[in-house]
Design a protein around this motif. Structure first.
Motif, PDB file in Angstrom:
ATOM      1  N   TYR A   8      43.372  33.581   2.146  1.00 17.30           N
ATOM      2  CA  TYR A   8      44.465  33.748   3.103  1.00 17.30           C
ATOM      3  C   TYR A   8      44.599  32.580   4.054  1.00 17.30           C
ATOM      4  N   SER A   9      43.593  31.739   4.149  1.00 18.97           N
ATOM      5  CA  SER A   9      43.711  30.524   4.948  1.00 18.97           C
ATOM      6  C   SER A   9      44.616  29.504   4.268  1.00 18.97           C
ATOM      7  N   GLN A  10      44.819  29.657   2.958  1.00 25.30           N
ATOM      8  CA  GLN A  10      45.645  28.720   2.197  1.00 25.30           C
ATOM      9  C   GLN A  10      46.971  29.333   1.738  1.00 25.30           C
ATOM     10  N   PHE A  11      47.080  30.654   1.756  1.00 24.73           N
ATOM     11  CA  PHE A  11      48.229  31.374   1.205  1.00 24.73           C
ATOM     12  C   PHE A  11      49.302  31.563   2.280  1.00 24.73           C
ATOM     13  N   ASP A  12      50.570  31.511   1.901  1.00 26.51           N
ATOM     14  CA  ASP A  12      51.681  31.738   2.825  1.00 26.51           C
ATOM     15  C   ASP A  12      51.936  33.238   2.977  1.00 26.51           C
ATOM     16  N   GLU A  13      51.098  33.887   3.751  1.00 23.27           N
ATOM     17  CA  GLU A  13      51.232  35.335   3.947  1.00 23.27           C
ATOM     18  C   GLU A  13      52.463  35.667   4.786  1.00 23.27           C
ATOM     19  N   TRP A  14      52.845  34.807   5.716  1.00 25.67           N
ATOM     20  CA  TRP A  14      54.054  35.067   6.516  1.00 25.67           C
ATOM     21  C   TRP A  14      55.268  35.158   5.582  1.00 25.67           C
ATOM     22  N   GLY A  47      47.446  40.284   9.227  1.00 23.28           N
ATOM     23  CA  GLY A  47      47.810  38.968   8.713  1.00 23.28           C
ATOM     24  C   GLY A  47      48.455  38.178   9.835  1.00 23.28           C
ATOM     25  N   PRO A  48      49.558  37.496   9.555  1.00 24.55           N
ATOM     26  CA  PRO A  48      50.219  36.720  10.597  1.00 24.55           C
ATOM     27  C   PRO A  48      51.122  37.548  11.506  1.00 24.55           C
ATOM     28  N   GLY A  49      51.194  38.862  11.262  1.00 26.91           N
ATOM     29  CA  GLY A  49      51.837  39.749  12.222  1.00 26.91           C
ATOM     30  C   GLY A  49      53.303  40.058  12.029  1.00 26.91           C
ATOM     31  N   LYS A  50      53.774  40.039  10.823  1.00 23.13           N
ATOM     32  CA  LYS A  50      55.198  40.291  10.578  1.00 23.13           C
ATOM     33  C   LYS A  50      55.632  41.677  11.108  1.00 23.13           C
ATOM     34  N   TYR A  51      54.847  42.712  10.806  1.00 21.49           N
ATOM     35  CA  TYR A  51      55.172  44.047  11.318  1.00 21.49           C
ATOM     36  C   TYR A  51      55.001  44.091  12.828  1.00 21.49           C
ATOM     37  N   ALA A  52      53.929  43.486  13.317  1.00 22.55           N
ATOM     38  CA  ALA A  52      53.652  43.487  14.756  1.00 22.55           C
ATOM     39  C   ALA A  52      54.806  42.866  15.534  1.00 22.55           C
ATOM     40  N   MET A  53      55.366  41.787  15.016  1.00 18.85           N
ATOM     41  CA  MET A  53      56.484  41.114  15.694  1.00 18.85           C
ATOM     42  C   MET A  53      57.698  42.039  15.773  1.00 18.85           C
ATOM     43  N   LYS A  70      42.774  31.942  10.770  1.00 19.44           N
ATOM     44  CA  LYS A  70      44.011  31.170  10.671  1.00 19.44           C
ATOM     45  C   LYS A  70      45.241  32.067  10.802  1.00 19.44           C
ATOM     46  N   LEU A  71      45.185  33.270  10.228  1.00 24.36           N
ATOM     47  CA  LEU A  71      46.336  34.173  10.323  1.00 24.36           C
ATOM     48  C   LEU A  71      46.522  34.685  11.748  1.00 24.36           C
ATOM     49  N   VAL A  72      45.428  34.906  12.461  1.00 21.00           N
ATOM     50  CA  VAL A  72      45.532  35.318  13.864  1.00 21.00           C
ATOM     51  C   VAL A  72      46.144  34.174  14.686  1.00 21.00           C
ATOM     52  N   GLU A  73      45.762  32.942  14.388  1.00 19.57           N
ATOM     53  CA  GLU A  73      46.354  31.786  15.070  1.00 19.57           C
ATOM     54  C   GLU A  73      47.851  31.696  14.790  1.00 19.57           C
ATOM     55  N   ILE A  74      48.237  31.896  13.538  1.00 20.53           N
ATOM     56  CA  ILE A  74      49.659  31.867  13.190  1.00 20.53           C
ATOM     57  C   ILE A  74      50.402  32.958  13.950  1.00 20.53           C
ATOM     58  N   ALA A  75      49.824  34.135  14.035  1.00 18.19           N
ATOM     59  CA  ALA A  75      50.452  35.233  14.779  1.00 18.19           C
ATOM     60  C   ALA A  75      50.666  34.844  16.238  1.00 18.19           C
ATOM     61  N   ASP A 108      48.316  54.686  20.653  1.00 13.89           N
ATOM     62  CA  ASP A 108      49.142  55.832  20.256  1.00 13.89           C
ATOM     63  C   ASP A 108      49.378  55.840  18.750  1.00 13.89           C
ATOM     64  N   ALA A 109      49.385  54.659  18.171  1.00 16.44           N
ATOM     65  CA  ALA A 109      49.597  54.518  16.729  1.00 16.44           C
ATOM     66  C   ALA A 109      48.819  53.307  16.232  1.00 16.44           C
ATOM     67  N   SER A 110      48.403  53.380  14.975  1.00 15.17           N
ATOM     68  CA  SER A 110      47.678  52.268  14.355  1.00 15.17           C
ATOM     69  C   SER A 110      48.193  52.049  12.944  1.00 15.17           C
ATOM     70  N   LEU A 111      48.265  50.775  12.573  1.00 16.51           N
ATOM     71  CA  LEU A 111      48.679  50.384  11.225  1.00 16.51           C
ATOM     72  C   LEU A 111      47.513  49.699  10.530  1.00 16.51           C
ATOM     73  N   MET A 112      47.375  49.957   9.255  1.00 17.17           N
ATOM     74  CA  MET A 112      46.428  49.227   8.410  1.00 17.17           C
ATOM     75  C   MET A 112      47.115  49.056   7.054  1.00 17.17           C
ATOM     76  N   LEU A 113      47.943  48.030   6.969  1.00 17.67           N
ATOM     77  CA  LEU A 113      48.791  47.853   5.797  1.00 17.67           C
ATOM     78  C   LEU A 113      48.277  46.792   4.836  1.00 17.67           C
ATOM     79  N   GLY A 114      47.036  46.338   5.009  1.00 14.14           N
ATOM     80  CA  GLY A 114      46.513  45.315   4.126  1.00 14.14           C
ATOM     81  C   GLY A 114      45.057  45.468   3.732  1.00 14.14           C
ATOM     82  N   PRO A 115      44.176  45.809   4.665  1.00 14.65           N
ATOM     83  CA  PRO A 115      42.737  45.785   4.349  1.00 14.65           C
ATOM     84  C   PRO A 115      42.317  46.614   3.145  1.00 14.65           C
TER      85      PRO A 115
END
Length: 168
Positions: A8-14, A47-53, A70-75, A108-115
Motif C-alpha cells: 500500500y505504500s506503492q499502490f494508488d489506494e486513493w 487507507g488514504p481516507g476517501k470515506y472519512a473525507m 504513507k496512507l495516513v500521511e496522504i489522508a 458513535d459509529a465505526s467503519l472497518m472497510l478494509g482490514p
C-alpha cells in the motif's frame, strides 16, 4: 504485516475507489442512511481516507486510522487540501487488531472497510472486530466490509499482474 504496508505504500489506494466506484457509491449510500444520530466516527483501516473525507464534508467529527504510515500521511494532506481540518479529531498509524491509545466507547459509529480483506488468520479477524466494538459506544453502529476467498481468487485470476498481496 510488512508486505501489506509495502504494497500500500506503492499502490494508488486513493484512486482505487475512483477506478472501482461501485463499491464506494454503495457503501457510502448505506453508511449515510444509517448514521442518523452519529456525531463522532472512527474510520479504521481507512487507507488514504476517501470515506472519512466524505463523512467530514457532511459535518461528522472523524478520526482516521490505518496500518500504512504513507496512507495516513496522504489522508492528512487531503484533509488540508480539502479544508476539512476542523472535522478531523486524529490520525493514527495502528493495526486494526490493536487500537492502542483509543479509549473504550469513544465513537458513535465505526467503519472497518478494509482490514478484514487482509487479516488471514481467524484469530486476527476476531481481534479486529472486538477492537472495533470496544471503541464504539454502546448502541453505536459498526460498518464492516470483507471479501470472501472466492472473490479474492477471482480478482487475482482477472488481474494476474496484481496477484500480490493475494498470492497466499
Amino acid at each position: 504485516m510488512g508486505n501489506i504496508i509495502d504494497y500500500y505504500s506503492q499502490f494508488d489506494e486513493w484512486g482505487r475507489l475512483d477506478r472501482e466506484p461501485l463499491e464506494f457509491i454503495i457503501n457510502l449510500h448505506y453508511i449515510k442512511q444509517y448514521l442518523t444520530n452519529a456525531q463522532s466516527i472512527l474510520d479504521n483501516g481507512a487507507g488514504p481516507g476517501k470515506y472519512a473525507m466524505e463523512l467530514a464534508k457532511l459535518g461528522y467529527n472523524v478520526t482516521l486510522s490505518d496500518l500504512t504510515p504513507k496512507l495516513v500521511e496522504i489522508a492528512q494532506q487531503k484533509v488540508n487540501e480539502l479544508g476539512l481540518t476542523e472535522q478531523f479529531k486524529g490520525f493514527h498509524v495502528l493495526n486494526a487488531t490493536s487500537l492502542e491509545g483509543i479509549s473504550d466507547e469513544s465513537f458513535d459509529a465505526s467503519l472497518m472497510l478494509g482490514p478484514l480483506y487482509h487479516l488471514q488468520e481467524e484469530e486476527d479477524r476476531i481481534l479486529a472486530v472486538k477492537e472495533l466494538f470496544r471503541v464504539t459506544k454502546k448502541n453505536g453502529i459498526v460498518f464492516v466490509a470483507f471479501q470472501s476467498r472466492m472473490r479474492m481468487t477471482l480478482t487475482s485470476l482477472q488481474f494476474p499482474q496484481h496477484w500480490k498481496p493475494n498470492d497466499t
